[in-house]
Enzyme design. Sequence first.
Site, short mmCIF file in Angstrom:
data_model
loop_
_atom_site.label_atom_id
_atom_site.label_comp_id
_atom_site.label_asym_id
_atom_site.label_seq_id
_atom_site.Cartn_x
_atom_site.Cartn_y
_atom_site.Cartn_z
N SER A 119 0.84 -1.19 0.00
CA SER A 119 0.00 0.00 0.00
C SER A 119 0.88 1.24 0.00
O SER A 119 2.02 1.22 0.49
CB SER A 119 -0.89 0.01 1.25
OG SER A 119 -1.52 1.26 1.43
N TYR B 68 -1.03 -0.37 10.33
CA TYR B 68 -1.18 -0.79 8.94
C TYR B 68 0.01 -0.32 8.09
O TYR B 68 0.58 -1.08 7.30
CB TYR B 68 -2.49 -0.23 8.39
CG TYR B 68 -2.80 -0.59 6.96
CD1 TYR B 68 -3.12 -1.89 6.60
CD2 TYR B 68 -2.79 0.37 5.95
CE1 TYR B 68 -3.42 -2.22 5.29
CE2 TYR B 68 -3.10 0.06 4.64
CZ TYR B 68 -3.41 -1.24 4.31
OH TYR B 68 -3.70 -1.56 3.02
#
Length: 275
Positions: A144, A157
């Site tokens: 990501s 995350y």
Amino acid sequence: MNSGLSNKVVIITGASGGIGSAIARKFAAEGAKVVLHYRNNRAQAEALRKELKDVESLVIRADLTKEADVKRLFSAATKKFGRVDNLIANAGSWETRDIPLHEMSLKQWRQTMDGVLTSAFLTTREFLRIVARQKRGNAVLIASTAGVFGEAGHADYASAKSAMAFGMTRTLKNEISRIAPHTADYCGGRFNCVCPGWTVVPRTAPKLTDAKAVRKVTSTMALPQIARPDDIANAVVFLSSDTLARHITGQTLVVAGGMEGRLLWQPDEINPDIV
């Protein structure tokens, strides 16, 4: 252009999601045999399997944070197809609420690390064990932009995805090349990573109806638009092709419209008198 992926066996984790299902469709269009992993959304996974009726496929449920489930996933794939040529490690779960680190619980941190990083470790480890026997294989991790630029409110995350995008990718491109070495007719085992930015999928769709939010997430992009799942899937299929990407390994490809970072402040939040 021929990708050379026809009849290759591809495991796609998180195939029931927006990006995962787009990746599965792209591989199916290339004639690959697809293993569609899901954790909770069986209906979506089965619907995808029916949609991909022109290629051989297999739907398997697994909790990728559990060793036994991961072993069962790969065992079922090899039992049906005899081999696994490609792994797309796309699955990952995280807390969607913005929670700054000083307010984050240890439980959340551990759950995100397990859902993102441990699941990638277990699936990649099992795949590499198969690669060591086959002497061939290719993997693409889906990380990501959070792992590249950071993500306020999501330190857990961002940290897990950064580990995938850099530490894992750059280490495992060296390891896979030794267990699947290049030969006169084979490029050698390859390992790459794709980092999507904001993408129009069911999980993000509600937030992307907010014009202010869209302006914020596109403000540092050279191409100021939200990605579609096919944008990610096209990059994944390219990197998975030993024909098209034969000399590309250990790379982290950001698919985010030329994003340069995160917009941290709105204009009205800055006092020009003290800058």
